[in-house]
Design a protein around this motif. Structure first.
Motif, short mmCIF file in Angstrom:
data_model
loop_
_atom_site.label_atom_id
_atom_site.label_comp_id
_atom_site.label_asym_id
_atom_site.label_seq_id
_atom_site.Cartn_x
_atom_site.Cartn_y
_atom_site.Cartn_z
N THR A 100 0.81 -1.22 0.00
CA THR A 100 0.00 0.00 0.00
C THR A 100 0.84 1.26 0.00
OG1 THR A 100 -1.75 -1.17 1.15
CG2 THR A 100 -1.83 1.22 1.24
N THR A 101 1.95 1.25 0.72
CA THR A 101 2.90 2.35 0.66
C THR A 101 4.17 1.83 -0.01
OG1 THR A 101 4.27 3.91 1.87
CG2 THR A 101 3.73 1.86 3.00
N GLU B 21 -3.59 15.63 -2.65
CA GLU B 21 -3.57 14.16 -2.75
C GLU B 21 -4.05 13.61 -1.42
OE1 GLU B 21 -0.64 10.40 -3.72
OE2 GLU B 21 0.07 12.42 -4.13
N THR B 22 -5.06 12.75 -1.48
CA THR B 22 -5.64 12.21 -0.25
C THR B 22 -5.19 10.77 -0.04
OG1 THR B 22 -7.64 11.43 -1.35
CG2 THR B 22 -7.67 13.68 -0.46
N THR B 23 -5.17 10.38 1.22
CA THR B 23 -4.84 9.00 1.55
C THR B 23 -5.51 8.62 2.87
OG1 THR B 23 -3.03 7.40 1.71
CG2 THR B 23 -2.70 9.51 2.81
N TYR C 110 -5.39 5.48 5.92
CA TYR C 110 -4.80 4.28 6.50
C TYR C 110 -5.61 3.89 7.72
CZ TYR C 110 -0.60 4.66 3.64
OH TYR C 110 0.28 4.70 2.58
N ALA D 200 -6.10 10.58 -5.71
CA ALA D 200 -5.73 9.45 -4.86
C ALA D 200 -5.06 8.39 -5.73
CB ALA D 200 -6.94 8.85 -4.17
N ILE E 70 -3.90 4.50 -5.80
CA ILE E 70 -4.20 3.24 -5.12
C ILE E 70 -3.35 2.14 -5.72
CG2 ILE E 70 -5.98 1.54 -4.60
CD1 ILE E 70 -8.06 3.82 -4.94
N SER F 11 -10.19 -0.10 -1.05
CA SER F 11 -9.85 1.30 -1.28
C SER F 11 -10.57 1.84 -2.51
CB SER F 11 -8.34 1.47 -1.41
OG SER F 11 -7.99 2.83 -1.47
N HIS G 46 -13.15 5.07 -2.37
CA HIS G 46 -12.95 6.27 -3.19
C HIS G 46 -14.12 6.49 -4.14
CE1 HIS G 46 -8.93 5.95 -1.50
NE2 HIS G 46 -8.85 7.24 -1.75
#
Length: 172
Positions: free
Chosen positions: A34-35, A92-94, A96, A128, A130, A137, A141
């Motif tokens: 994911t990251t 930019e959105t995220t 967790y 975003a 992904i 996710s 979104h």
């Protein structure tokens, strides 16, 4: 596992949250693509990240906490997309979530609070990225009006393989 009756508070992230936020993020560093960070970070290494989010303005950090235990269940950010001035109205959105907090509506609570907070800001577009596959996710979104715009193929290498990043955008 979280009890079904967990009450959740969403509030701005503060410096006292740094260790818990770092621990949550490091789960994703160690266990998922994911990251694209590949090494576990210390709270001191994460401090500049946390301090880059004021309580107001277009760049926010909101955390969801269990009202009883005060444990952080997840967080959402709206960060700088790119540092050049013309990108200033794009974020930019995220999101967790703690590993045991998925499927409980916490991501929805976080995004609801974030977009309410951003409604009075000079923000035109939210983006975003992904890492795929990540159906949860994508569903989150799309529920908030993000639309798929394209995929960067094999742009990150982690766990001995290449990963794609699907990009989504939302008009604000």
């Amino acid at each position: 596992m979280l009890p079904e009756s967990t009450e959740v508070q969403v509030r701005p992230g503060v410096e006292a949250d740094l260790e818990a936020l770092t621990d949550l993020y490091n789960h994703y560093v160690r266990e998922t693509p994911t990251t694209f960070d590949t090494k576990v970070l210390t709270p001191e290494e994460r401090r500049p990240w946390l301090l880059s989010y004021p309580e107001d303005g277009p760049h926010r950090l909101l955390v969801a906490t269990d009202m009883d235990s005060r444990r952080i269940l997840g967080y959402v950010t709206s960060g700088v997309f790119r540092p050049k001035p013309a990108y200033g109205t794009t974020v930019e959105t995220t999101v967790y979530l703690a590993p045991d907090a998925g499927g409980r509506g916490i991501g929805t609570l976080l995004y609801t609070a974030l977009f309410e907070a951003l409604s009075g800001e000079d923000v035109h577009r939210a983006l975003a990225g992904i890492v795929t596959p990540n159906e949860a996710s994508v569903r989150l979104h799309e529920r908030f009006g993000f639309h798929y715009v394209g995929t960067y193929r094999e742009v990150g290498r982690k766990f001995g393989r290449y990963w794609d990043v699907a990009w989504y955008e939302k008009d604000l």
